[in-house]
Design a protein around this motif. Structure first.
Motif, mmCIF file in Angstrom:
data_model
loop_
_atom_site.group_PDB
_atom_site.id
_atom_site.type_symbol
_atom_site.label_atom_id
_atom_site.label_comp_id
_atom_site.label_asym_id
_atom_site.label_seq_id
_atom_site.Cartn_x
_atom_site.Cartn_y
_atom_site.Cartn_z
ATOM 1 N N VAL A 177 0.878 -1.170 0.000
ATOM 2 C CA VAL A 177 0.000 0.000 0.000
ATOM 3 C C VAL A 177 0.913 1.217 0.000
ATOM 4 O O VAL A 177 1.718 1.404 0.914
ATOM 5 N N GLN A 178 0.815 2.012 -1.038
ATOM 6 C CA GLN A 178 1.699 3.164 -1.249
ATOM 7 C C GLN A 178 0.971 4.448 -0.882
ATOM 8 O O GLN A 178 -0.078 4.757 -1.443
ATOM 9 N N LEU A 179 1.517 5.200 0.068
ATOM 10 C CA LEU A 179 0.969 6.505 0.421
ATOM 11 C C LEU A 179 1.708 7.573 -0.373
ATOM 12 O O LEU A 179 2.936 7.671 -0.304
ATOM 13 N N ASP A 180 0.969 8.362 -1.139
ATOM 14 C CA ASP A 180 1.571 9.418 -1.958
ATOM 15 C C ASP A 180 1.620 10.720 -1.160
ATOM 16 O O ASP A 180 0.584 11.222 -0.715
ATOM 17 N N GLU A 181 2.819 11.251 -0.970
ATOM 18 C CA GLU A 181 2.990 12.516 -0.249
ATOM 19 C C GLU A 181 3.913 13.472 -1.014
ATOM 20 O O GLU A 181 4.927 13.941 -0.483
ATOM 21 N N PRO A 182 3.585 13.799 -2.268
ATOM 22 C CA PRO A 182 4.481 14.679 -3.032
ATOM 23 C C PRO A 182 4.549 16.097 -2.496
ATOM 24 O O PRO A 182 5.536 16.803 -2.745
ATOM 25 N N VAL A 183 3.542 16.522 -1.747
ATOM 26 C CA VAL A 183 3.543 17.907 -1.276
ATOM 27 C C VAL A 183 4.619 18.158 -0.229
ATOM 28 O O VAL A 183 4.922 19.304 0.093
ATOM 29 N N LEU A 184 5.249 17.100 0.292
ATOM 30 C CA LEU A 184 6.395 17.310 1.178
ATOM 31 C C LEU A 184 7.476 18.124 0.489
ATOM 32 O O LEU A 184 8.173 18.927 1.131
ATOM 33 N N SER A 185 7.634 17.925 -0.808
ATOM 34 C CA SER A 185 8.650 18.703 -1.524
ATOM 35 C C SER A 185 8.241 20.166 -1.643
ATOM 36 O O SER A 185 9.089 21.064 -1.626
ATOM 37 N N GLU A 186 6.936 20.426 -1.739
ATOM 38 C CA GLU A 186 6.470 21.818 -1.785
ATOM 39 C C GLU A 186 6.809 22.535 -0.493
ATOM 40 O O GLU A 186 7.144 23.731 -0.488
ATOM 41 N N VAL A 187 6.751 21.801 0.614
ATOM 42 C CA VAL A 187 7.034 22.396 1.917
ATOM 43 C C VAL A 187 8.456 22.936 1.980
ATOM 44 O O VAL A 187 8.700 24.033 2.496
ATOM 45 N N VAL A 188 9.432 22.179 1.458
ATOM 46 C CA VAL A 188 10.834 22.575 1.628
ATOM 47 C C VAL A 188 11.444 23.254 0.411
ATOM 48 O O VAL A 188 12.474 23.918 0.535
ATOM 49 N N PHE A 189 10.831 23.109 -0.760
ATOM 50 C CA PHE A 189 11.453 23.646 -1.971
ATOM 51 C C PHE A 189 10.728 24.860 -2.560
ATOM 52 O O PHE A 189 11.176 25.412 -3.558
ATOM 53 N N SER A 190 9.611 25.275 -1.958
ATOM 54 C CA SER A 190 8.849 26.353 -2.581
ATOM 55 C C SER A 190 9.478 27.715 -2.345
ATOM 56 O O SER A 190 9.142 28.681 -3.021
ATOM 57 N N GLY A 191 10.378 27.826 -1.384
ATOM 58 C CA GLY A 191 11.087 29.089 -1.181
ATOM 59 C C GLY A 191 10.389 30.004 -0.203
ATOM 60 O O GLY A 191 9.221 29.834 0.127
ATOM 61 N N PRO A 192 11.082 31.055 0.258
ATOM 62 C CA PRO A 192 10.543 31.938 1.296
ATOM 63 C C PRO A 192 9.326 32.725 0.844
ATOM 64 O O PRO A 192 8.538 33.162 1.660
ATOM 65 N N LYS A 193 9.168 32.915 -0.461
ATOM 66 C CA LYS A 193 8.020 33.673 -0.951
ATOM 67 C C LYS A 193 6.876 32.768 -1.378
ATOM 68 O O LYS A 193 5.944 33.194 -2.052
ATOM 69 N N SER A 194 6.961 31.497 -0.973
ATOM 70 C CA SER A 194 5.890 30.537 -1.258
ATOM 71 C C SER A 194 5.549 30.498 -2.740
ATOM 72 O O SER A 194 4.417 30.731 -3.149
ATOM 73 N N LYS A 195 6.562 30.232 -3.535
ATOM 74 C CA LYS A 195 6.340 30.035 -4.957
ATOM 75 C C LYS A 195 5.246 29.013 -5.183
ATOM 76 O O LYS A 195 5.183 27.982 -4.533
ATOM 77 N N ARG A 196 4.311 29.328 -6.084
ATOM 78 C CA ARG A 196 3.222 28.403 -6.356
ATOM 79 C C ARG A 196 3.760 27.077 -6.880
ATOM 80 O O ARG A 196 4.707 27.037 -7.653
ATOM 81 N N SER A 197 3.135 26.007 -6.461
ATOM 82 C CA SER A 197 3.461 24.688 -6.976
ATOM 83 C C SER A 197 2.177 23.915 -7.099
ATOM 84 O O SER A 197 1.377 23.889 -6.170
ATOM 85 N N PHE A 198 1.954 23.296 -8.237
ATOM 86 C CA PHE A 198 0.700 22.588 -8.432
ATOM 87 C C PHE A 198 0.912 21.104 -8.198
ATOM 88 O O PHE A 198 1.201 20.358 -9.105
#
Length: 498
Positions: free
Chosen positions: A313-334
């Motif tokens: 059973v695979q849990l998908d958590e791609p938004v973890l990368s948005e947390v650390v890579f989006s930058g200080p200005k919260s660059k949009r990530s879809f």
């Protein structure tokens, strides 16, 4: 547009939204009524809420529907809109086809406890999604819009699953998936299976953000088909009244002798996607409160999947990368609920860790995997996030899963060596081909990547797969079925050398 004394045309469909505003349920009612209508037909929306005067024209503008006129008598308002554009090129008004007599949904079969087929070292698997045939996409749209009943949709999807599994078997994979053929996307499909949740096009929520025109422009720059991607909207307490994906496992296991892996959106991903202050305030007071119900839902589902014989059973958590890579200005990530709140990397990573551990507590660790990547909605690598796993390793290591299935082929993922800090008793899934690239990798190229991974982790810990799925969003596949099959075949051929 100024109000008029009366509409010049008669609506085909009318409903009364009372005092609901766009953020507290009116958009959901609009979607419920407009989806089954034919292009060019007219919908009347009655409302006593003053904010609708501004929000509804913005919704029409952003979703490609025309506001023809509106009336106002005291607090009572009436808005007349056409489905689609009105003009010389617009389709003529058409009456909907006679409603079908819905076929009753078959009663769910009793749960069957199946033998668990082991996952060997160097097992080759897809991440989950597979390109859908055109007829499958047509059926999916008809089902979501209320023009196709569930029984007919499931029959069509079963045919598509047979094709997806057959292609994987021809390619020589060890562990198959059903290709997520029944899902509109890897995550938002959950909304169509849960009580008090509904799928609406992403464009429907644009009027609710601070600057909808700016956000729409950002989505276009990110190559996001906002009109085609649907977003979950919560309007009551979430409850699992039927399986989310256990029925997918049941059918897949009936048409293959190979181990079956099933992907589920992870609890942090679902919380970030479903918690939108503008749509959930009547149902939940905080995202911690909605997260608790999401944990309950996922635990119930995983118990069924493990009983049903899912090898992984695979849990998908791609938004973890948005947390650390989006930058200080919260660059949009879809990649999930970019519209929802985020309280900074340290808090978010701790929140995600605790949610994953709450979901999997007590389940056999060796049968639970976690997948993450940096965005998989477009072949354009330049708009996806980039960064080493280094700031994530501590969080990943603290998640008590038995395997990590990770994007590693793309240069955006950084060096593989940082993953040696993950627990020694966990398996490491290494992405060895890039699903975004149309060119199929050579066997020598994939062999070299596997050799590097064997050197770092040892042969017995390795699992092999593409960086991500081939069709994360149904309407926006990153590869054709032929290319997807060829890429898996190359991985299987390269793995045979070890």
């Amino acid at each position: 547009m100024e109000p008029v004394p009366a509409h010049a045309e008669t609506p085909d469909v009318s409903f009364d939204g009372g005092d609901l505003d766009c953020g507290n349920g009116l958009l959901l009612l609009i979607r419920k009524h407009i989806d089954p209508m034919a292009p060019g037909q007219l919908l009347e929306i009655r409302s006593t809420e003053i904010s609708v005067d501004e929000d509804l024209p913005a919704w029409c503008r952003l979703t490609g529907n025309d506001l023809l006129s509106w009336t106002k008598v005291g607090r009572q308002r009436s808005f007349l809109i056409t489905k689609g554009r009105r003009g010389a090129d617009a389709p003529a008004r058409a009456r909907p086809a006679p409603a079908m007599e819905p076929r009753p949904e078959p009663a769910p079969a009793p749960r069957v406890r199946r033998e668990v087929r082991p996952v060997p070292p160097l097992a080759v698997t897809g991440l989950g999604s597979w390109p859908r045939p055109r007829w499958m996409l047509d059926a999916m749209h008809a089902f979501v819009e209320g023009r196709l009943d569930e029984a007919a949709f499931q029959e069509t999807a079963s045919d598509a699953v047979r094709l997806a599994i057959a292609a994987q078997e021809r390619a020589g994979v060890t562990v198959v998936t059903d290709g997520e053929q029944r899902r509109d996307s890897y995550a938002s499909f959950v909304a169509s299976r849960l009580e008090n949740c509904q799928l609406i096009p992403l464009t429907d929520v644009l009027p609710l953000v601070d600057d909808p025109e700016e956000f729409a422009a950002e989505l276009r720059a990110l190559d996001v088909p906002a009109a085609e991607v649907r977003h979950p909207a919560v309007f009551g307490r979430l409850r699992r009244v039927r399986p989310l994906v256990a029925h997918e496992l049941d059918f897949a296991a009936s048409v293959t002798e190979r181990p079956v892996k099933v992907a589920l959106p992870g609890p942090y991903l679902l919380t970030r996607t479903m918690w939108m202050e503008c749509l959930t305030e009547n149902a939940y007071s905080s995202r911690e409160e909605i997260a608790a119900d999401i944990v309950t839902v996922l635990r119930e589902e995983i118990a069924d999947l493990l009983d049903g014989g899912a090898a992984l059973v695979q849990l998908d958590e791609p938004v973890l990368s948005e947390v650390v890579f989006s930058g200080p200005k919260s660059k949009r990530s879809f990649m999930c609920g970019a519209l929802s709140e985020s309280q900074g990397p340290e808090h978010e990573l701790g929140f995600a860790r605790d949610l994953v551990n709450a979901v999997i507590a007590g389940f056999p660790r060796e049968r639970i995997a976690l997948h993450m990547c940096r965005g998989n909605w477009t072949p354009d690598e330049s708009v996806a996030l980039a960064g080493s796993y280094a700031p994530l390793v501590e969080t990943l290591a603290a998640m008590r899963v038995g395997a990590y299935l990770l994007e590693l082929c793309t240069p955006r993922a950084g060096e593989m060596a940082v993953l040696t800090a993950l627990p020694d008793d966990a398996r490491i899934g290494v992405g060895v081909c890039n699903q975004k690239h149309p060119v199929v990798e050579t066997c020598d190229c994939v062999t070299a990547r596997i050799r590097d991974a064997v050197g770092l982790f040892g042969r017995d810990r390795l699992l092999l797969h593409p960086d991500c799925g081939f069709a994360t969003f149904a309407d926006n596949p990153l590869a054709s079925a032929a290319v997807a099959e060829a890429k898996l075949r190359v991985i299987a051929e390269a793995a045979a050398a070890f």
